[in-house]
Design a protein around this motif. Structure first.
Motif, PDB file in Angstrom:
ATOM      1  N   UNK A 331       0.823  -1.212   0.000  1.00  0.00           N
ATOM      2  CA  UNK A 331       0.000   0.000   0.000  1.00  0.00           C
ATOM      3  C   UNK A 331       0.858   1.263   0.000  1.00  0.00           C
ATOM      4  N   UNK A 332       2.152   1.130  -0.213  1.00  0.00           N
ATOM      5  CA  UNK A 332       3.037   2.291  -0.241  1.00  0.00           C
ATOM      6  C   UNK A 332       2.528   3.316  -1.266  1.00  0.00           C
ATOM      7  N   UNK A 333       2.527   4.602  -0.938  1.00  0.00           N
ATOM      8  CA  UNK A 333       3.120   5.247   0.242  1.00  0.00           C
ATOM      9  C   UNK A 333       2.169   5.357   1.430  1.00  0.00           C
ATOM     10  N   UNK A 334       1.027   4.673   1.379  1.00  0.00           N
ATOM     11  CA  UNK A 334       0.067   4.752   2.488  1.00  0.00           C
ATOM     12  C   UNK A 334       0.400   3.719   3.546  1.00  0.00           C
ATOM     13  N   UNK A 335       1.628   3.800   4.027  1.00  0.00           N
ATOM     14  CA  UNK A 335       2.089   2.888   5.077  1.00  0.00           C
ATOM     15  C   UNK A 335       3.188   3.597   5.844  1.00  0.00           C
ATOM     16  N   UNK A 336       3.848   2.870   6.738  1.00  0.00           N
ATOM     17  CA  UNK A 336       4.862   3.510   7.591  1.00  0.00           C
ATOM     18  C   UNK A 336       6.253   3.558   6.986  1.00  0.00           C
ATOM     19  N   UNK A 337       6.471   2.932   5.835  1.00  0.00           N
ATOM     20  CA  UNK A 337       7.819   2.875   5.259  1.00  0.00           C
ATOM     21  C   UNK A 337       8.301   4.288   4.893  1.00  0.00           C
TER      22      UNK A 337
END
Length: 341
Positions: A331-337
């Motif tokens: 789900x990047x960029x909708x994640x913590x990475x």
């Protein structure tokens, strides 16, 4: 607050919501707290049974929430942003173009620490599209001390807390290194990955080349592409400490200023970044960029494309949040990475 006749309320500010009830149709606020009454509003107010209204009584040294919201907006709003009108002490900012959002987190925290006001933003150093919501601001009470808003302005400083840097059109060159690829023992699978990621931006790939693990050849190829007008050089492979991997040495031998060799990000620990003549980035990408869906390259590429200079400290702070969890559904960029400090 003061109580006045509704007919005398034009120009006054409501201190509470006014609810309209139409059976089977609606039950909602027809006017919200903070609304400035107009001449056209009077019949509507009378129709919902409001012959008298509680309105805000202007006091010296106090600001209405919408007046204060304008100050908070000015504190935040940088270039290439659009704003909504103040409503109930709230203003939202959206992107006027594709670009890289920059957030000064220390000044953001300083303003939010004052209380009775908030600024909520997206994460900085990530790409946004035109029309994306960037931030929301809110004054909490109906009225707030003017002195407190002056304190907020001082805490924020002279420059806006937010900035949106538009992406630049860049000419890029790709150098794939490795004897196994150079001699045809395996197929080059790195270049297609880089081309796919560059395609997300306005780039012109002026050339690509496959090279042996000979640092002299790699250095010369970098310089040749720069002479042809390349504004971004991407070197793939040959980035480990293995004696046969010579790409870091080749990049250094161009005379470029090395920002860092190594970054606290997984995947992507052996990443290298340098700037040739202080303006042309040369990126050394480790092998993980070829097979991992998201890596250090996804975190730095938007900044390179926006001409946002990356310093050693910018890479060092990526440790917190720098671990990609390789989720089954990315789900990047909708994640913590990449979203650390």
């Amino acid at each position: 607050m003061k109580l006045i006749r509704t007919e005398d309320a034009v120009g006054q500010v409501l201190c509470h919501d006014i609810t309209q009830i139409i059976p089977g149709v609606t039950k909602d606020a027809v006017f919200r707290k903070g609304h400035v009454v107009t001449k056209e509003d009077i019949p509507v107010l009378l129709s919902v049974g409001k012959e008298h209204l509680y309105v805000w009584e202007k006091q010296e040294g106090m600001l209405h929430e919408n007046e204060a919201a304008e100050i908070l907006c000015a504190i935040c709003k940088g270039q290439n942003m659009e704003r909504t009108q103040a409503k109930e002490g709230k203003i939202e900012l959206t992107a006027a173009c594709d670009g890289l959002l920059k957030v000064d987190s220390s000044r953001l925290k300083a303003v939010n620490s004052l209380g009775e006001m908030i600024i909520a933003t997206r994460h900085g150093n990530f790409p946004v599209k035109k029309g994306d919501k960037l931030a929301g601001t809110r004054i909490i009470p109906l009225v707030i001390q003017e002195e407190k808003m002056e304190t907020a302005k001082k805490a924020a400083g002279e420059e806006p807390i937010l900035d949106l840097k538009p992406f630049a059109r860049k000419k890029a060159a790709i150098l794939t290194t490795g004897s196994e690829v150079y001699h045809g023992r395996i197929q080059d699978q790195f270049t297609p990955v880089i081309l796919e990621k560059l395609a997300e931006y306005d780039t012109e790939v002026i050339g690509s080349q496959i090279l042996d693990d000979k640092h002299e050849q790699i250095t010369q190829a970098i310089l040749d592409f720069i002479a042809k007008g390349a504004e971004l050089i991407i070197c793939t492979g040959g980035m480990s400490v293995d004696p046969d991997d010579r790409t870091p040495l080749a990049i250094k031998n161009t005379g470029a200023d090395v920002v860092s060799y190594g970054a606290p990000v997984l995947p992507g620990a052996m990443f290298m970044l340098a700037y040739y003549e202080g303006r042309i980035p040369i990126a050394g990408l480790p092998g993980c960029v070829m097979y991992a869906k998201r890596t250090i390259f996804d975190l730095v590429l938007p900044r390179l494309m926006a001409d946002d200079r990356i310093h050693r400290e910018d890479l060092q702070v990526l440790g917190q949040g720098g671990l990609c969890l390789s989720c089954p559904v990315c789900t990047f960029p909708n994640c913590g990475f990449g979203k650390g400090e």
